[in-house]
Design an enzyme around this catalytic site. Structure first.
Site, PDB file in Angstrom:
ATOM      1  CD  GLN A 105      -3.103  -0.807   2.199  1.00 33.28           C
ATOM      2  OE1 GLN A 105      -3.355   0.336   2.573  1.00 33.28           O
ATOM      3  NE2 GLN A 105      -3.762  -1.863   2.637  1.00 33.28           N
ATOM      4  CE1 TYR A 193      -5.867   9.596  -0.502  1.00 33.74           C
ATOM      5  CE2 TYR A 193      -6.346  10.538   1.655  1.00 33.74           C
ATOM      6  CZ  TYR A 193      -6.488  10.553   0.280  1.00 33.74           C
ATOM      7  OH  TYR A 193      -7.254  11.538  -0.312  1.00 33.74           O
ATOM      8  N   GLY A 194      -2.278   9.093   4.101  1.00 41.02           N
ATOM      9  CA  GLY A 194      -1.985  10.311   4.846  1.00 41.02           C
ATOM     10  C   GLY A 194      -0.580  10.834   4.573  1.00 41.02           C
TER      11      GLY A 194
END
Length: 276
Positions: A105, A193-194
């Site tokens: 990810q 993502y952050g």
């Protein structure tokens, strides 16, 4: 060469990007382009807006493919002499329930949300016309991730002298340490993502500094923003905003009137500059 002004929105065949194109078609005086990796989906998006009485255009653009980015740059430079409005909206996010290992990810998310968007900015910035507007669609999740970083990382990400090279090294370090399973003990939060959006916001601040130094007086405004929690394929059906509501802040920044000097190099949410 067309004397018409031109705006383009990356990743705009659906969701927030499509809503940004819709709003620009109504408010921007010039040509507005849907761009997308998939020609079929991009063309379908254009047709859907034409059915609403709007008149967008389409050009293919895969932000993860350097050849595609260069080809799009050449097209807009040759046809319009440059770009008046660039909205970097393309991005990805894994679902909360996704079982993909975190190290994958991290690599995949940063490849698109940070590194590919960085490439688009660096390729297109030289052809942004005087008075142009550049909007990087970031997220409040970047601010939240920043707050969960170690004090040392927070200090660098907030500093006014961080360089692009240092930022790139930090983003590469996050991916490497995520792959090694040591990212939390090295001061990183467990949100790819952050972190990707932290990087995009910081990069926007760096680019704004660079523009001010290298192209003073050209009145180009570059900012990062959060559209909010928007009902899209990425964010899901329970989000609080419609795509058209999510487009409000990006479009506000894209259409800042001539002569204004702020916001500039800021992170903006709900049309308001947020602390970083």
């Amino acid at each position: 060469m067309s004397a018409c002004k031109v705006a383009l929105v990356t990743g705009s065949n659906k969701g927030i990007g499509l809503a940004i194109v819709r709003a620009l078609c109504k408010q921007f005086t010039g040509d507005v382009y849907v761009t997308a990796r998939d020609v079929g989906r991009g063309t379908a998006a254009v047709e859907s807006l034409k059915a609403e009485g709007l008149n967008p255009l389409f050009h293919p653009l895969d932000i993860g493919d350097p050849a595609s980015v260069l080809a799009a740059r050449d097209f807009f430079r040759d046809k319009y002499g440059g770009v008046d409005v660039l909205v970097n909206n393309a991005g990805i996010a894994f679902k909360m329930a996704d079982t993909t290992p975190f190290e994958i990810q991290a690599e995949v998310t940063l490849k698109t949300n940070f590194f590919a968007n960085r490439d688009v900015c660096n390729v297109f910035l030289p052809i942004i016309k005087p008075g142009g507007r550049v909007v990087n669609v970031s997220s409040i999740m970047g601010s939240i991730a920043l707050g969960k970083c170690s004090p040392a990382l927070q200090a660098r990400f907030r500093s006014d002298d961080i360089t692009e090279e240092e930022l790139v090294a930090l983003m590469e370090r996050f991916v490497k340490e995520a792959q090694e399973g040591v990212h939390t003990e090295r001061g990183w939060p467990s949100t790819a993502y952050g972190v990707s959006k932290t990087g995009l916001t910081v990069f926007s601040r760096i680019l704004a500094r660079k523009l001010r130094q290298e192209r003073p007086g050209e009145q180009i405004l570059l900012n990062a923003c959060c559209p909010g929690w928007v009902r899209t394929d990425m964010a899901g059906p329970n989000a609080t905003k419609s795509p058209d509501e999510g487009a409000i802040t990006p479009v506000y920044l894209a259409l800042l009137p001539p002569g204004v000097q702020e916001p500039y190099g800021q992170f903006v949410s709900e049309k308001t500059v947020q602390p970083w």
